[in-house]
Design an enzyme around this catalytic site. Structure first.
Site, PDB file in Angstrom:
ATOM      1  N   VAL A  60       0.812  -1.218   0.000  1.00 31.15           N
ATOM      2  CA  VAL A  60       0.000   0.000   0.000  1.00 31.15           C
ATOM      3  C   VAL A  60       0.845   1.268   0.000  1.00 31.15           C
ATOM      4  O   VAL A  60       0.345   2.351  -0.310  1.00 31.15           O
ATOM      5  CB  VAL A  60      -0.982   0.046   1.189  1.00 31.15           C
ATOM      6  CG1 VAL A  60      -2.072  -0.999   1.033  1.00 31.15           C
ATOM      7  CG2 VAL A  60      -0.257  -0.081   2.523  1.00 31.15           C
ATOM      8  N   TYR A 151       3.206   5.475  15.904  1.00 30.43           N
ATOM      9  CA  TYR A 151       1.905   4.835  15.715  1.00 30.43           C
ATOM     10  C   TYR A 151       0.770   5.749  16.188  1.00 30.43           C
ATOM     11  O   TYR A 151      -0.225   5.936  15.474  1.00 30.43           O
ATOM     12  CB  TYR A 151       1.880   3.519  16.472  1.00 30.43           C
ATOM     13  CG  TYR A 151       0.622   2.705  16.293  1.00 30.43           C
ATOM     14  CD1 TYR A 151       0.402   1.982  15.117  1.00 30.43           C
ATOM     15  CD2 TYR A 151      -0.347   2.635  17.294  1.00 30.43           C
ATOM     16  CE1 TYR A 151      -0.746   1.218  14.950  1.00 30.43           C
ATOM     17  CE2 TYR A 151      -1.494   1.878  17.138  1.00 30.43           C
ATOM     18  CZ  TYR A 151      -1.691   1.173  15.966  1.00 30.43           C
ATOM     19  OH  TYR A 151      -2.838   0.424  15.805  1.00 30.43           O
ATOM     20  N   ILE A 184      -7.257  -6.286  20.221  1.00 30.39           N
ATOM     21  CA  ILE A 184      -7.982  -7.281  19.441  1.00 30.39           C
ATOM     22  C   ILE A 184      -7.090  -8.499  19.226  1.00 30.39           C
ATOM     23  O   ILE A 184      -5.914  -8.374  18.871  1.00 30.39           O
ATOM     24  CB  ILE A 184      -8.422  -6.708  18.078  1.00 30.39           C
ATOM     25  CG1 ILE A 184      -9.231  -5.420  18.266  1.00 30.39           C
ATOM     26  CG2 ILE A 184      -9.217  -7.740  17.303  1.00 30.39           C
ATOM     27  CD1 ILE A 184     -10.516  -5.585  19.031  1.00 30.39           C
TER      28      ILE A 184
END
Length: 248
Positions: A60, A151, A184
């Site tokens: 990407v 981040y 997660i």
């Protein structure tokens, strides 16, 4: 929830974790998907190429990636209704010693690639009767921790970018929202659970008696791209098991 049958989506980071779950739920909801990931072998193993899913293995951060993915949607499915920017990386390093390479790569994958794909997709989304953009941010856009300078900056940037997209694209009936996942359990984090201390730390990130799962994120995104969310734009949905409620 309104029918999603016949819609066309691009999902990045689709070979594992949240991206895999998003792609699978989309397909089960009648959405055709351009599934992107850097890992060509895993992408093919997980999704293959079917009438509903076309895999495109491209980095990407490549300058041509956005055009490649949008063109794949047009050539395979003759349109684009939904864009989900999910691809992301994190590399823990204190700001004091952080390398330019870490900063550049983290912002490149998490933020710059998102911007480029949104920019390239907008003309096609404007042709949709109900265009949808969902970008993956993080609870680290709200609270941070040591080593997350790059981040957290990238994910904070996602929220600012997405708000602007919502304002600019609202007149074209395009909504733009973001998801703020908490901890997660994915293919990347699951091996960490073998360490009891790390597992206990992950468990502390939720007030609910379970881990967050990729499917939890996918279901929130399905809502945002549905007709039921047609008046929801410029905002974020936090899917963190109550962690921010506990710490804020």
């Amino acid at each position: 929830m309104g029918s999603l049958h016949g819609k066309v989506a691009i999902v990045t980071g689709a070979a594992d974790g949240m991206g895999k779950a998003i792609t699978e739920l989309f397909v089960n909801s009648g959405i055709s998907v351009i599934a992107n990931d850097l890992n060509a072998e895993m992408l093919e193993q997980v999704h293959g190429n079917t009438d509903a899913v076309k895999t495109v293995a491209v980095d990407v951060t490549s300058e041509t990636a956005a055009e490649t993915l949008v063109q794949a949607a047009m050539s395979n499915f003759d349109g684009l209704d939904i864009l989900v920017n999910n691809a992301g990386i994190v590399d823990y390093e204190p700001v004091e010693s952080m390398s330019d390479a870490n900063w550049d790569s983290t912002l490149g994958v998490n933020l710059t690639a998102t911007f480029r794909l949104c920019r390239t997709a907008i003309p096609e989304l404007k042709k949709s009767s109900a265009g949808r953009i969902v970008n993956i941010a993080s609870i680290n856009a709200v609270v941070s921790a040591p080593g997350l300078g790059a981040y957290a900056s990238a994910k904070s940037g996602i929220t600012g970018l997405t708000k602007t997209l919502a304002v600019e694209l609202g007149p074209d009936n395009i909504t733009a929202n973001w998801i703020q996942p908490g901890a997660i359990l994915t293919g990347m984090t699951r091996p960490l659970m073998e360490d009891p201390e790390t597992k206990a730390l992950f468990e502390s990130f939720s007030v609910l008696p379970r881990f967050g799962m990729p499917e939890d994120i996918a279901k929130a995104i399905r809502f945002l791209v549905s007709d039921d969310a047609s008046f929801v734009t410029g905002t974020g949905i936090t899917v963190d098991g109550g962690f921010l409620a506990k710490v804020s």
